[in-house]
Design a protein around this motif. Structure first.
Motif, PDB file in Angstrom:
ATOM      1  N   ARG A 182      -3.592  -2.112   7.571  1.00  0.00           N
ATOM      2  CA  ARG A 182      -3.414  -0.665   7.454  1.00  0.00           C
ATOM      3  C   ARG A 182      -3.024  -0.060   8.799  1.00  0.00           C
ATOM      4  N   GLN A 183      -1.963   0.750   8.773  1.00  0.00           N
ATOM      5  CA  GLN A 183      -1.457   1.460   9.954  1.00  0.00           C
ATOM      6  C   GLN A 183      -1.041   0.525  11.084  1.00  0.00           C
ATOM      7  N   ASP A 214      -1.821   0.255   3.686  1.00  0.00           N
ATOM      8  CA  ASP A 214      -1.369   1.650   3.723  1.00  0.00           C
ATOM      9  C   ASP A 214      -0.815   2.006   5.103  1.00  0.00           C
ATOM     10  N   TYR A 215       0.314   2.696   5.097  1.00  0.00           N
ATOM     11  CA  TYR A 215       0.973   3.179   6.322  1.00  0.00           C
ATOM     12  C   TYR A 215       1.455   2.043   7.241  1.00  0.00           C
ATOM     13  N   ASP A 230      -6.627  10.493   3.699  1.00  0.00           N
ATOM     14  CA  ASP A 230      -5.881  11.182   2.641  1.00  0.00           C
ATOM     15  C   ASP A 230      -6.589  12.461   2.221  1.00  0.00           C
ATOM     16  N   GLY A 289       0.804  -1.212   0.000  1.00  0.00           N
ATOM     17  CA  GLY A 289       0.000   0.000   0.000  1.00  0.00           C
ATOM     18  C   GLY A 289       0.840   1.266   0.000  1.00  0.00           C
ATOM     19  N   LYS A 290       0.156   2.381   0.216  1.00  0.00           N
ATOM     20  CA  LYS A 290       0.824   3.690   0.222  1.00  0.00           C
ATOM     21  C   LYS A 290       1.553   3.913   1.542  1.00  0.00           C
ATOM     22  N   HIS A 291       2.685   4.611   1.444  1.00  0.00           N
ATOM     23  CA  HIS A 291       3.441   5.065   2.622  1.00  0.00           C
ATOM     24  C   HIS A 291       3.850   3.908   3.541  1.00  0.00           C
ATOM     25  N   VAL A 292       4.167   2.771   2.963  1.00  0.00           N
ATOM     26  CA  VAL A 292       4.669   1.630   3.732  1.00  0.00           C
ATOM     27  C   VAL A 292       6.147   1.860   4.046  1.00  0.00           C
ATOM     28  N   ASP A 310      -5.932  -4.321  10.878  1.00  0.00           N
ATOM     29  CA  ASP A 310      -5.610  -2.893  10.849  1.00  0.00           C
ATOM     30  C   ASP A 310      -5.368  -2.353  12.253  1.00  0.00           C
TER      31      ASP A 310
END
Length: 321
Positions: A70-71, A50-51, A321, A30-33, A90
């Motif tokens: 996620r996160q 993500d994250y 986001d 995902g994004k910003h891993v 998550d």
């Protein structure tokens, strides 16, 4: 190929690791891993939300599937290995120096955590089974909103229900029903979570946020960031960081739309919102306490406050986001 990629990831700089996993390992990233220095991952299937974060000097080597939600974060110096799967939901956390044996499936739900130096084992054997000694192979399941404090040991086959707390150094040999607080060796239910958890009205949340502000000023602003000139009010902190004026302010539940904070033009506002009347502007920095969400930002004070509330008060905000 998998072993080669594992070794390559170990030595690569962190900014390259997500791309290499995606390009050469077929991972869903995902994004910003983030994957830290001297950390590496190998598994049949890899999915990083993500994250998601795998911190420095953590090694993950599985023959099954690996999913990090996620996160969610796996902290430094963890060792995770085995022939089966690891699925982490998550907003989860595994503390430093954790050891997870995943020869059978290990699963964590949503918003759950294993404290530092915790251990999870899915098999127990050393002495010969053919000479009458015991062997157990069974997966471990941790529900949602579960906090296993530092040094907890989970035996094979254990299932922990939702909304549970496992006290430090507990040895969990049997499954734990949902809504329980347990401790000891072997771990026993000592109280229902409903008896431990305070009932929080909107005004109690306002008061709790005042404590968050006081401790943020003392721990993060003064000690970590070196800011000494701080204007302290019950619902507000004002200070200067890197030449910018900041005001961190509570939007309390008792505030109406007509009394929402108005900041000076030269001030950057960071709002802790516990009111349904607040509609943030497009450039505002805010934390919504009603649903634990915040807009992703590269602002240093926003990030410092987010990490502080997560680390010291267990408030993990969903990044929008």
């Amino acid at each position: 190929m998998r072993i080669l990629l594992f070794g390559l990831l170990f030595v690569l700089p962190p900014f390259l690791k997500p791309w290499v996993l995606r390009r050469f390992g077929g991972a869903r990233v995902g994004k910003h891993v983030s994957i830290g220095w001297f950390a590496s991952i190998a598994a049949r299937e890899i999915e990083l939300g993500d994250y998601a974060a795998v911190r420095a000097v953590t090694l993950i080597r599985l023959d099954g599937a690996f999913r990090l939600g996620r996160q969610s974060e796996i902290s430094n110096f963890c060792l995770i290995y085995g022939a089966s799967d690891l699925e982490i939901g998550d907003q989860c956390y595994i503390g430093p120096q954790g050891l997870l044996n995943c020869d059978e499936p290990v699963r964590m739900g949503y918003y759950s955590a294993l404290g530092p130096r915790s251990m999870v084992f899915t098999h127990g054997s050393f002495l010969p089974f053919t000479q009458g000694y015991w062997v157990k192979l069974a997966g471990v399941t941790i529900g949602s909103h579960v906090w296993c404090a530092a040094g907890v040991f989970l035996h094979p086959g254990v299932e922990i229900g939702d909304e549970c707390f496992v006290n430090s150094r507990s040895v969990v040999t049997q499954s734990i029903p949902a809504g329980s607080a347990v401790e000891g060796n072997p771990a026993r239910v000592v109280q229902a979570m409903d008896a431990v958890r305070r009932k929080m009205s909107p005004r109690r949340v306002d008061a709790a946020l005042q404590q968050v502000l006081r401790d943020f000023a003392r721990v993060t602003l003064e000690r970590e960031m070196g800011i000494t000139a701080i204007v302290r009010e019950p619902n507000r902190l004002a200070f200067v960081w890197n030449g910018k004026a900041y005001a961190v302010e509570i939007v309390a539940s008792t505030r109406s739309a007509q009394t929402l904070p108005v900041r000076a033009a030269s001030e950057r506002g960071v709002y802790l919102v516990n009111s349904h009347h607040y509609s943030p502007s497009s450039d505002a920095i805010w934390f919504n306490l009603l649903d634990l969400s915040t807009r992703a930002s590269d602002d240093a004070v926003h990030e410092a406050l987010r990490i502080f509330m997560q680390r010291y008060f267990g408030m993990r905000f969903t990044l929008l986001d």
